[in-house]
Design an enzyme around this catalytic site. Structure first.
Site, PDB file in Angstrom:
ATOM      1  N   ASP A   1      36.420   8.306  56.925  1.00 23.03           N
ATOM      2  CA  ASP A   1      37.513   8.728  57.803  1.00 23.03           C
ATOM      3  C   ASP A   1      37.153   8.797  59.282  1.00 23.03           C
ATOM      4  O   ASP A   1      37.788   9.511  60.051  1.00 23.03           O
ATOM      5  CB  ASP A   1      37.995  10.110  57.351  1.00 23.03           C
TER       6      ASP A   1
ATOM      7  N   GLU B   1      35.489   5.961  49.287  1.00 23.32           N
ATOM      8  CA  GLU B   1      35.792   7.394  49.471  1.00 23.32           C
ATOM      9  C   GLU B   1      37.244   7.581  49.937  1.00 23.32           C
ATOM     10  O   GLU B   1      37.541   8.210  50.952  1.00 23.32           O
ATOM     11  CB  GLU B   1      34.822   8.068  50.454  1.00 23.32           C
TER      12      GLU B   1
ATOM     13  N   GLU C   1      39.887  13.238  61.408  1.00 22.49           N
ATOM     14  CA  GLU C   1      39.555  12.575  60.138  1.00 22.49           C
ATOM     15  C   GLU C   1      40.710  12.568  59.134  1.00 22.49           C
ATOM     16  O   GLU C   1      40.919  11.579  58.427  1.00 22.49           O
ATOM     17  CB  GLU C   1      38.318  13.225  59.514  1.00 22.49           C
TER      18      GLU C   1
ATOM     19  N   HIS D   1      29.012  20.216  63.387  1.00 23.20           N
ATOM     20  CA  HIS D   1      29.368  19.185  64.358  1.00 23.20           C
ATOM     21  C   HIS D   1      30.867  18.931  64.527  1.00 23.20           C
ATOM     22  O   HIS D   1      31.275  18.210  65.424  1.00 23.20           O
ATOM     23  CB  HIS D   1      28.719  17.850  63.973  1.00 23.20           C
TER      24      HIS D   1
ATOM     25  N   ARG E   1      34.843  18.635  65.314  1.00 19.84           N
ATOM     26  CA  ARG E   1      35.614  18.879  66.542  1.00 19.84           C
ATOM     27  C   ARG E   1      36.350  20.210  66.521  1.00 19.84           C
ATOM     28  O   ARG E   1      36.593  20.804  67.574  1.00 19.84           O
ATOM     29  CB  ARG E   1      36.608  17.731  66.763  1.00 19.84           C
TER      30      ARG E   1
ATOM     31  N   HIS F   1      22.919  18.403  65.739  1.00 18.60           N
ATOM     32  CA  HIS F   1      23.676  17.148  65.869  1.00 18.60           C
ATOM     33  C   HIS F   1      23.620  16.665  67.321  1.00 18.60           C
ATOM     34  O   HIS F   1      23.528  17.465  68.244  1.00 18.60           O
ATOM     35  CB  HIS F   1      25.124  17.420  65.441  1.00 18.60           C
TER      36      HIS F   1
HETATM   37  C1  UD1 Z   1      31.611  11.428  64.246  1.00 18.21           C
HETATM   38  C2  UD1 Z   1      32.907  11.280  63.450  1.00 18.21           C
HETATM   39  C3  UD1 Z   1      33.033  12.368  62.397  1.00 18.21           C
HETATM   40  C4  UD1 Z   1      31.790  12.421  61.520  1.00 18.21           C
HETATM   41  C5  UD1 Z   1      30.553  12.540  62.393  1.00 18.21           C
HETATM   42  C6  UD1 Z   1      29.318  12.482  61.530  1.00 18.21           C
HETATM   43  C7  UD1 Z   1      34.896  10.412  64.629  1.00 18.21           C
HETATM   44  C8  UD1 Z   1      36.035  10.719  65.531  1.00 18.21           C
HETATM   45  N1  UD1 Z   1      34.051  11.407  64.379  1.00 18.21           N
HETATM   46  O1  UD1 Z   1      31.671  12.635  64.991  1.00 18.21           O
HETATM   47  O2  UD1 Z   1      34.158  12.100  61.580  1.00 18.21           O
HETATM   48  O3  UD1 Z   1      31.874  13.532  60.659  1.00 18.21           O
HETATM   49  O4  UD1 Z   1      30.515  11.456  63.339  1.00 18.21           O
HETATM   50  O5  UD1 Z   1      28.187  12.954  62.202  1.00 18.21           O
HETATM   51  O6  UD1 Z   1      34.772   9.296  64.177  1.00 18.21           O
HETATM   52  N2  UD1 Z   1      25.615  10.988  69.929  1.00 18.21           N
HETATM   53  C9  UD1 Z   1      24.393  10.497  70.319  1.00 18.21           C
HETATM   54  N3  UD1 Z   1      23.635   9.815  69.389  1.00 18.21           N
HETATM   55  C10 UD1 Z   1      24.026   9.638  68.105  1.00 18.21           C
HETATM   56  C11 UD1 Z   1      25.280  10.141  67.716  1.00 18.21           C
HETATM   57  C12 UD1 Z   1      26.063  10.801  68.634  1.00 18.21           C
HETATM   58  O7  UD1 Z   1      23.983  10.648  71.467  1.00 18.21           O
HETATM   59  O8  UD1 Z   1      23.282   9.029  67.332  1.00 18.21           O
HETATM   60  C13 UD1 Z   1      26.447  11.718  70.929  1.00 18.21           C
HETATM   61  C14 UD1 Z   1      27.061  10.809  71.992  1.00 18.21           C
HETATM   62  O9  UD1 Z   1      27.104  11.504  73.216  1.00 18.21           O
HETATM   63  C15 UD1 Z   1      28.486  10.603  71.459  1.00 18.21           C
HETATM   64  C16 UD1 Z   1      28.748  11.963  70.852  1.00 18.21           C
HETATM   65  O10 UD1 Z   1      27.516  12.360  70.259  1.00 18.21           O
HETATM   66  O11 UD1 Z   1      29.403  10.255  72.488  1.00 18.21           O
HETATM   67  C17 UD1 Z   1      29.885  12.026  69.853  1.00 18.21           C
HETATM   68  O12 UD1 Z   1      29.770  11.015  68.870  1.00 18.21           O
HETATM   69  P1  UD1 Z   1      31.113  10.610  68.021  1.00 18.21           P
HETATM   70  O13 UD1 Z   1      30.735   9.597  67.006  1.00 18.21           O
HETATM   71  O14 UD1 Z   1      32.217  10.272  68.948  1.00 18.21           O
HETATM   72  O15 UD1 Z   1      31.539  11.975  67.360  1.00 18.21           O
HETATM   73  P2  UD1 Z   1      30.799  12.878  66.277  1.00 18.21           P
HETATM   74  O16 UD1 Z   1      31.047  14.290  66.671  1.00 18.21           O
HETATM   75  O17 UD1 Z   1      29.408  12.410  66.120  1.00 18.21           O
HETATM   76  N1  UDP Z   2      21.960  14.535  57.303  1.00 18.80           N
HETATM   77  C1  UDP Z   2      20.756  13.944  57.716  1.00 18.80           C
HETATM   78  N2  UDP Z   2      20.002  14.562  58.670  1.00 18.80           N
HETATM   79  C2  UDP Z   2      20.386  15.747  59.247  1.00 18.80           C
HETATM   80  C3  UDP Z   2      21.620  16.335  58.832  1.00 18.80           C
HETATM   81  C4  UDP Z   2      22.384  15.697  57.863  1.00 18.80           C
HETATM   82  O1  UDP Z   2      20.372  12.885  57.214  1.00 18.80           O
HETATM   83  O2  UDP Z   2      19.654  16.257  60.105  1.00 18.80           O
HETATM   84  C5  UDP Z   2      22.776  13.840  56.279  1.00 18.80           C
HETATM   85  C6  UDP Z   2      23.295  14.694  55.136  1.00 18.80           C
HETATM   86  O3  UDP Z   2      22.362  14.705  54.059  1.00 18.80           O
HETATM   87  C7  UDP Z   2      24.596  14.006  54.763  1.00 18.80           C
HETATM   88  C8  UDP Z   2      25.064  13.398  56.083  1.00 18.80           C
HETATM   89  O4  UDP Z   2      23.944  13.391  56.946  1.00 18.80           O
HETATM   90  O5  UDP Z   2      24.412  12.941  53.865  1.00 18.80           O
HETATM   91  C9  UDP Z   2      26.180  14.205  56.664  1.00 18.80           C
HETATM   92  O6  UDP Z   2      26.445  13.763  57.959  1.00 18.80           O
HETATM   93  P1  UDP Z   2      27.333  14.611  58.956  1.00 18.80           P
HETATM   94  O7  UDP Z   2      27.255  16.048  58.615  1.00 18.80           O
HETATM   95  O8  UDP Z   2      26.925  14.182  60.326  1.00 18.80           O
HETATM   96  O9  UDP Z   2      28.787  14.017  58.718  1.00 18.80           O
HETATM   97  P2  UDP Z   2      29.975  14.350  57.683  1.00 18.80           P
HETATM   98  O10 UDP Z   2      29.442  14.197  56.297  1.00 18.80           O
HETATM   99  O11 UDP Z   2      30.448  15.740  57.982  1.00 18.80           O
HETATM  100  O12 UDP Z   2      31.011  13.348  58.039  1.00 18.80           O
END
Ligand code: UD1
Ligand code: UDP
Length: 383
Positions: free
Chosen positions: A93, A115, A129, A204, A206, A238
């Site tokens: 999602d 999923e 999501e 993490h 929103r 995160h």
């Molecule tokens: C995203 C997904 C969320 C998912 C989550 C898993 C959307 C809208 N959100 O949220 O559904 O649960 O990922 O973790 O699709 N960033 C880094 N390095 C990384 C990852 C993120 O620097 O490897 C930082 C960047 O500044 C980026 C920000 O995190 O702009 C947000 O990343 P984004 O993918 O937009 O949102 P998440 O909160 O990670």
């Molecule tokens: N996870 C990981 N390292 C971490 C924290 C989580 O590999 O430091 C894994 C966790 O086991 C799970 C996935 O990341 O499989 C969950 O990701 P996240 O919580 O970012 O996203 P969501 O599942 O809420 O979309």
């Protein structure tokens, strides 16, 4: 063409990518990563030895949802035109999943949704999501719900039963792959204290941005101070700056709270295994921890994953400081309440979800006569 971009999508798609590779005589695969996450995606690709054919490299610091969707759509368009896939596969999602589903629709490519069918029925929780997955359902031709209740949600929305295949969640395939192997957590720099209870926290979503993440941190700080001789926290923080800055500012200097970078998947699973209790807003963690017999307090108002709550290993505690504090105290002080939540249950999968998914894809294309048996079918028929 399999498309994914964030950490959880990569974890849950890696088993599918591998299962497609195992059928290379019948299926040709193109793996596209959007790079919505950069570091957290790359960690997973490395562990599961997935080598993408294309990387759209779209991540920007503090990116907006709209900009992510726009960059995914623009990046995918030429790849779809070049590769002309017969099927596109997305997972879950996220913005990547939604954008790829929309791109598939624009080019009339059949779409498979791994999923599928998770719902809170509240368009703002989780945001964005819930709406991404509802919209994906309309765009999808082959739905792969992980559980019977997810399938039921799809049927209630008039999805045709013949387009639905109940597979189990591929996250359990990924979990089984790494959880059995021994792992030395100390090698990651995590300070393990055998005399104290370890509490792992991840956050993490929103919905926590702003005051809620401050409230969550306040609850953790209160617990860490009050139970300083009994517990310690490990928090893989995160990368999202919206939660990261608050966590670092409020919890950075506490003696029994260790803030660490996001862990690789394998050590993270072993951190969960070593934990007494897990506090999280994560979807994937809610699915994995019950298999490990670890109680989970979910810091959210609503969840699309009711199965482990029904089984008793997960509890929804909301996002108020007081509630998170009280529910944690209960599990630290009430032995019986704690023990009731430690039963290992596995409502989300049996480790065969990816194989089933690919089996259904082969059947869809007429490449196999046999439709795989659905997840849980054996359990149901033996009752
Ligand atoms: C995203 C997904 C969320 C998912 C989550 C898993 C959307 C809208 N959100 O949220 O559904 O649960 O990922 O973790 O699709 N960033 C880094 N390095 C990384 C990852 C993120 O620097 O490897 C930082 C960047 O500044 C980026 C920000 O995190 O702009 C947000 O990343 P984004 O993918 O937009 O949102 P998440 O909160 O990670
Ligand atoms: N996870 C990981 N390292 C971490 C924290 C989580 O590999 O430091 C894994 C966790 O086991 C799970 C996935 O990341 O499989 C969950 O990701 P996240 O919580 O970012 O996203 P969501 O599942 O809420 O979309």
């Amino acid at each position: 063409m399999s498309v994914f971009g964030t950490r959880p999508e990569a974890i849950k798609m890696a088993p599918v990518v591998k299962a497609i590779e195992d059928n290379h005589d019948l299926l040709e695969q193109v793996v596209v990563v959007t790079g919505q996450h950069r570091q957290m995606l790359d960690q997973v690709l490395k562990i599961f030895e997935v080598v993408p054919d294309y990387d759209l490299e779209i991540m920007q610091a503090n990116q907006t949802i709209a900009s992510v969707v726009a960059r995914c759509l623009q990046g995918l368009e030429p790849l779809i035109l070049d590769e002309k896939p017969d099927l596109m596969l997305v997972q879950g999602d996220t913005s990547t999943a939604f954008a790829a589903g929309l791109a598939a629709f624009y080019y009339k490519i059949p779409l498979g949704h791994v999923e599928a069918g998770l719902r809170t029925f509240d368009k703002w929780r989780p945001f964005p999501e819930e709406m991404n997955r509802q919209l994906l359902t309309d765009l999808t031709d082959l739905h792969f719900p992980p559980t019977a209740s997810a399938r039921q949600n799809l049927l209630a929305e008039n999805v045709m039963p013949e387009k639905i295949a109940l597979t189990g969640n591929t996250v359990i395939d990924a979990l089984f792959k790494v959880s059995q192997r021994p792992y030395d957590l100390a090698a990651t720099g995590i300070k393990i204290d055998p005399k104290k209870k370890l509490l792992t926290v991840t956050a993490h979503r929103r919905e926590l941005f702003g005051q809620p993440i401050k409230d969550v941190c306040a609850a953790i700080k209160r617990l860490a101070e009050q139970f300083s001789s009994e517990i310690y926290f490990v928090i893989p923080v995160h990368k999202n700056p919206q939660v990261r800055e608050v966590i670092q500012t409020t919890l950075g200097n506490s003696a029994n709270i260790q803030l660490i970078e996001p862990l690789d998947y394998e050590p993270f699973i072993h951190l969960m295994k070593a934990s007494y209790l897990i506090l999280t807003d994560s979807g994937g963690v809610q699915e994995e921890a019950p298999s490990l017999g670890k109680p989970v307090l979910v810091m959210r108002e609503k969840t699309e994953r009711p199965e482990a709550i029904e089984a008793g290993t997960v509890k929804l505690v909301g996002i108020s400081e007081e509630n998170i504090y009280q529910e944690t105290v209960r599990l630290l002080t009430d032995e019986q309440a704690y023990r009731q939540m430690t039963q290992a249950v596995n409502p989300y999968g049996d480790g065969q979800a990816a194989e089933r998914t690919v089996g259904f894809i082969l059947h869809y294309f007429g490449l196999s006569d046999r439709k795989p048996e659905e997840f849980g079918a054996k359990i149901m028929s033996s009752r």
